[in-house]
Design a protein around this motif. Structure first.
Motif, PDB file in Angstrom:
ATOM      1  N   THR A 175       1.053  -0.997   0.328  1.00  0.00           N
ATOM      2  CA  THR A 175       0.110   0.486   0.016  1.00  0.00           C
ATOM      3  C   THR A 175       1.183   1.492   0.004  1.00  0.00           C
ATOM      4  OG1 THR A 175      -2.200  -0.951   1.487  1.00  0.00           O
ATOM      5  CG2 THR A 175      -2.065   0.484   0.964  1.00  0.00           C
ATOM      6  N   ALA A 176       1.736   1.316   0.621  1.00  0.00           N
ATOM      7  CA  ALA A 176       2.430   2.618   0.649  1.00  0.00           C
ATOM      8  C   ALA A 176       3.697   1.858   0.041  1.00  0.00           C
ATOM      9  CB  ALA A 176       3.409   2.346   2.075  1.00  0.00           C
ATOM     10  N   ASP A 177       4.005   1.330  -1.195  1.00  0.00           N
ATOM     11  CA  ASP A 177       4.424   1.676  -2.683  1.00  0.00           C
ATOM     12  C   ASP A 177       3.775   2.297  -3.489  1.00  0.00           C
ATOM     13  OD1 ASP A 177       7.040   0.740  -1.529  1.00  0.00           O
ATOM     14  OD2 ASP A 177       6.756  -1.151  -2.579  1.00  0.00           O
ATOM     15  N   PHE A 178       2.599   1.949  -3.400  1.00  0.00           N
ATOM     16  CA  PHE A 178       1.207   2.126  -4.351  1.00  0.00           C
ATOM     17  C   PHE A 178       0.889   3.812  -4.129  1.00  0.00           C
ATOM     18  CE2 PHE A 178      -3.133   2.544  -5.230  1.00  0.00           C
ATOM     19  CZ  PHE A 178      -2.847   2.621  -6.277  1.00  0.00           C
ATOM     20  N   VAL A 179       1.125   3.860  -3.322  1.00  0.00           N
ATOM     21  CA  VAL A 179       0.774   5.385  -2.650  1.00  0.00           C
ATOM     22  C   VAL A 179       1.898   6.277  -3.321  1.00  0.00           C
ATOM     23  CG1 VAL A 179       0.127   7.162  -1.232  1.00  0.00           C
ATOM     24  CG2 VAL A 179      -1.545   4.323  -0.819  1.00  0.00           C
ATOM     25  N   ALA A 180       2.466   6.128  -2.862  1.00  0.00           N
ATOM     26  CA  ALA A 180       3.482   7.306  -2.718  1.00  0.00           C
ATOM     27  C   ALA A 180       4.525   6.573  -4.173  1.00  0.00           C
ATOM     28  CB  ALA A 180       5.430   6.550  -2.437  1.00  0.00           C
ATOM     29  N   GLY A 181       4.119   5.652  -5.025  1.00  0.00           N
ATOM     30  CA  GLY A 181       4.643   6.112  -6.444  1.00  0.00           C
ATOM     31  C   GLY A 181       4.261   6.668  -7.481  1.00  0.00           C
ATOM     32  N   HIS A 182       2.501   7.295  -7.001  1.00  0.00           N
ATOM     33  CA  HIS A 182       1.862   8.627  -7.815  1.00  0.00           C
ATOM     34  C   HIS A 182       2.473  10.051  -7.819  1.00  0.00           C
ATOM     35  CE1 HIS A 182      -1.577   5.260  -7.081  1.00  0.00           C
ATOM     36  NE2 HIS A 182      -2.111   6.164  -8.133  1.00  0.00           N
ATOM     37  N   LYS A 183       1.546  11.079  -8.505  1.00  0.00           N
ATOM     38  CA  LYS A 183       2.230  12.831  -8.804  1.00  0.00           C
ATOM     39  C   LYS A 183       1.361  12.916  -7.851  1.00  0.00           C
ATOM     40  CE  LYS A 183       4.724  12.039 -12.827  1.00  0.00           C
ATOM     41  NZ  LYS A 183       5.602  11.165 -12.536  1.00  0.00           N
ATOM     42  N   THR A 184       1.940  14.296  -7.542  1.00  0.00           N
ATOM     43  CA  THR A 184       0.930  14.931  -6.762  1.00  0.00           C
ATOM     44  C   THR A 184       0.557  16.433  -7.250  1.00  0.00           C
ATOM     45  OG1 THR A 184       2.354  15.998  -5.054  1.00  0.00           O
ATOM     46  CG2 THR A 184       1.870  14.006  -4.066  1.00  0.00           C
ATOM     47  N   ARG A 185      -0.725  17.105  -7.309  1.00  0.00           N
ATOM     48  CA  ARG A 185      -1.268  18.208  -7.833  1.00  0.00           C
ATOM     49  C   ARG A 185      -1.739  19.388  -6.726  1.00  0.00           C
ATOM     50  NH1 ARG A 185      -4.230  17.067 -12.838  1.00  0.00           N
ATOM     51  NH2 ARG A 185      -5.904  17.220 -11.713  1.00  0.00           N
ATOM     52  N   ASN A 186      -1.012  20.596  -6.307  1.00  0.00           N
ATOM     53  CA  ASN A 186      -1.707  21.073  -5.440  1.00  0.00           C
ATOM     54  C   ASN A 186      -2.200  20.426  -3.990  1.00  0.00           C
ATOM     55  OD1 ASN A 186      -1.758  23.193  -7.261  1.00  0.00           O
ATOM     56  ND2 ASN A 186      -4.134  22.851  -7.911  1.00  0.00           N
ATOM     57  N   TRP A 269       0.161   7.418   8.608  1.00  0.00           N
ATOM     58  CA  TRP A 269       0.550   8.440   7.437  1.00  0.00           C
ATOM     59  C   TRP A 269       0.303   9.502   7.440  1.00  0.00           C
ATOM     60  CZ3 TRP A 269      -0.217   3.827   3.809  1.00  0.00           C
ATOM     61  CH2 TRP A 269       0.695   3.159   4.362  1.00  0.00           C
ATOM     62  N   CYS A 270       1.651  11.036   6.711  1.00  0.00           N
ATOM     63  CA  CYS A 270       1.537  11.643   6.859  1.00  0.00           C
ATOM     64  C   CYS A 270       2.005  12.005   5.188  1.00  0.00           C
ATOM     65  CB  CYS A 270       0.972  12.809   7.946  1.00  0.00           C
ATOM     66  SG  CYS A 270       0.736  13.821   8.449  1.00  0.00           S
ATOM     67  N   LEU A 271       0.691  11.591   4.406  1.00  0.00           N
ATOM     68  CA  LEU A 271       1.550  11.462   2.570  1.00  0.00           C
ATOM     69  C   LEU A 271       2.094  12.994   2.356  1.00  0.00           C
ATOM     70  CD1 LEU A 271      -1.245  10.277   0.454  1.00  0.00           C
ATOM     71  CD2 LEU A 271       0.633   9.359   2.162  1.00  0.00           C
ATOM     72  N   GLY A 272       3.793  12.948   1.915  1.00  0.00           N
ATOM     73  CA  GLY A 272       4.572  13.702   1.701  1.00  0.00           C
ATOM     74  C   GLY A 272       5.730  14.388   2.884  1.00  0.00           C
ATOM     75  N   GLY A 409       6.689  10.398  -4.269  1.00  0.00           N
ATOM     76  CA  GLY A 409       7.599  10.833  -5.262  1.00  0.00           C
ATOM     77  C   GLY A 409       8.508   9.536  -5.897  1.00  0.00           C
ATOM     78  N   LYS A 410       8.676   8.649  -4.835  1.00  0.00           N
ATOM     79  CA  LYS A 410       9.687   7.751  -4.650  1.00  0.00           C
ATOM     80  C   LYS A 410       9.860   6.605  -5.586  1.00  0.00           C
ATOM     81  CE  LYS A 410       8.857   4.847  -1.069  1.00  0.00           C
ATOM     82  NZ  LYS A 410       8.603   4.572  -0.363  1.00  0.00           N
TER      83      LYS A 410
END
Lengths: 410, 410
Positions: A175-186, A269-272, A409-410
């Motif tokens: 789950t961590a790898d999946f979420v962290a593998g995404h891009k972010t915008r705003n 978790w806090c993302l980013g 963004g790993k």
């Protein structure tokens, strides 16, 4: 442990044990039979081996349990139904009377178990009570005989729970790898197609990865962000998007396929990045978590640690349910609970828990000292499942990093 | 239908309805609330909307049902526990008395529902009965009020079952492609690594594909070969290898995640080729299946079709349970059953089914006329789930080919 069943029946003054319902998704029947794809009744006279009564078409499944089995059809249920002019309750009552006679259960106290639709069983038990006045049918409240047996686990049970722990943390890593593998915008996590990643998206992956490993999550999974993370049993809104810098409480409690042994695990978790307020709350929870983990000792009453956690949190200025049982922010649930064929079992750690709920050798329990501030939109919980080993060491089945920030963004 | 609840309570002479247990994997509570991740009690006075009593930490989940909710904590359970010196049964009884008073339920018959661990609820109901002699607590046997309401489905329920049908047949197609894509050696299906493909391998794929589509199979899946295919509720031995030319009964009955609406579907496959005996048995089942499908009419009592199937099979020389209720080969189970929040519900088709179990508009039911010969190692069952539409057409939700032979090495 299961080997204590006869002595526990003696101690609780029960002469027989009667269990109802399917061999899966039914903790009592699973515990007594080992589980399987059948539905029936199990009757055990104290001091004698249990007998499993099953339907003809499920005889092979029932036989796999290794228990003595009897076919319900041998009691000629259709003839009984005719004899009682189609009254199924009277026919069932007559069948049970014969089953009790066949097992030599003619007097004394009969304790009843099983997860079943209450209506029909309530009617049946009332009818059995009227038909067999020499027996007393007893439903236990609170700490049942079976829960007492289940409070400590044997080697086979420990191995099954350990395997579930390994599955659980593997899915959390995925789950961590999946979420962290995404891009972010705003500050929002974005899928390859440009739309936001939602909690529903993440949960359907979790279900998939669990199934892939032969596990299921009949009680659901908590993946809750922001205010929802601060409401301990909000499971998370599927439509919510994943934003950076908000606390996500990820509480995953799957069991073996068929409703067997559970594992229970939470990370926050806090993302980013983590805002100061979330980081401060996390550090306080982490400190309490580490303190309790380092203090766990074999034979201690579990709720002593609940008191210890209240001491620690109150010293930090948090409200606890010890001070205000109706509190809706601060430290608002108990420290942990036993885990086994039920996601919540003994030993219990709450204020009403028994002094018999000790961290005995063989006990399997969670440690999960959270803090919740819904108005601030911040909830933090850390949870591991622990085995009190016979040598007195409290062992986390499946260690996993406790970090708050999940770098993106790993 | 759900809109008939008050009139059904009137007809059954019930003044109130009390449901226990979680909002998932609990058909009665799901039906009454729409489902959710909470555990509590629901109390409905006839003619009044239901009230859902929930724990504080689950208040947000309970609120999502759209029902009126009340917090159990408002009844001060901890104070009650003190008042009764820690006797949890007496404390619960006092809380329920107040809840009944608050809902204006002071006299009459109270019907009870919910899939729960029997022990505690049996004790509680006995205590409530003693404490409130003006009320009579009733567990229904046989055809309950709720099962009567659930016997016909509204548009929303039909849409949910149809979606489960589409998921089910998609997974069956995936299973066929997966199995057929393998090589064979000496009549055994072989994996790329050279070892035999087992039933366990196939089942873990099925679980995966169901999870991927947001479904689960809490009752398991039958994928049984050879002799096991001829024992209607043998679910199949995970260690068995897939051999050519043997009957495989593939009975899949998944539900929505969380234990919602089910679908029920069976095909029988012979991999590669069908021996004459299997083909003959299949053709007889197929002919009976097609005949019944073509004869389904709105408003007919379901068990009339069971009689029709017995006529047809007996004319072919098979033994039926109509001739010998204890038969273990031939046609040995009933034609079908209703499907909804329970995998087995009304209308029923067996010999003991009520004349009220008709194929009414809105009924959803299976048609599954199998034949079983364990000594020959041959079992054949074909099953579709059917909706009796308001316009009188019997519609299969998710049509799928009925072929016996699954060609290998596609």
């Amino acid at each position: 442990m299961k080997t204590d069943l006869d002595s526990l029946m003696q101690a609780h003054n029960f002469d027989a044990l009667l269990a109802f319902g399917p061999g899966d998704h039914n903790p009592a029947m699973m515990y007594l039979t080992g589980g399987g794809h059948f539905t029936g009744e199990l009757l055990k006279k104290r001091g004698a081996p249990p007998v499993l009564f099953c339907r003809t078409m499920e005889r092979d499944e029932a036989a796999k349990t290794g228990l003595a089995t009897r076919l319900i059809d041998d009691y000629k249920p259709m003839e009984l139904l005719k004899q009682f002019n189609g009254d199924s309750l009277k026919a069932s009552t007559a069948r049970f009377q014969q089953m009790f006679a066949d097992c030599g259960v003619t007097a004394g106290r009969v304790v009843v178990y099983g997860k079943v639709e209450i209506g029909g069983t309530f009617a049946l038990l009332n009818a059995l009570q009227a038909a067999m006045p020499g027996l007393t049918f007893v439903g236990e409240t609170g700490n049942t005989l079976l829960m007492e047996a289940q409070m400590t686990k044997d080697e086979n049970e420990i191995a099954r729970i350990r395997k579930m722990g390994q599955i659980t943390t593997a899915v959390v890593a995925q789950t961590a790898d999946f979420v962290a593998g995404h891009k972010t915008r705003n500050e929002v996590v974005i899928k390859p197609d440009g739309t936001p990643l939602t909690i529903g998206d993440v949960k359907s992956r979790i279900n998939l990865w669990l199934a892939e490993r032969g596990a299921e999550n009949p009680e659901g999974t908590i993946f809750a962000i922001g205010r929802d993370s601060a409401v301990p049993h909000s499971s998370g809104n599927p439509a919510d998007v994943l934003k950076l810098g908000q606390t996500i409480v990820y509480d995953i409690f799957p069991c073996e396929q068929g409703g067997g042994y559970y594992y229970d695990f939470t990370r926050t978790w806090c993302l980013g990045y983590a805002p100061d307020a979330a980081l401060k709350q996390y550090e306080q929870v982490r400190s309490v978590f580490d303190t309790i983990m380092s203090e766990l000792k074999s034979g201690v009453v579990f709720k002593r640690y609940q008191e210890r956690v209240c001491d620690l949190y109150e010293a930090m200025g948090h409200v606890t349910t010890r001070q205000d049982p109706g509190a809706q922010e601060g430290y608002i649930h108990s420290l942990g609970h036993g885990v086994g064929l039920n996601i919540h079992e003994r030993p219990a750690s709450g204020v009403t828990a028994s002094d018999a709920d000790v961290l005995a050798p063989g006990a399997v329990f969670t440690i999960e000292p959270g803090l919740y501030y819904p108005d601030q939109g911040i909830g933090v919980r850390l949870e591991d499942t622990v085995w009190m080993r016979p040598d007195g060491v409290a062992e986390v089945f499946a260690p996993y990093p406790l970090d708050l920030v999940l770098p993106m963004g790993k």
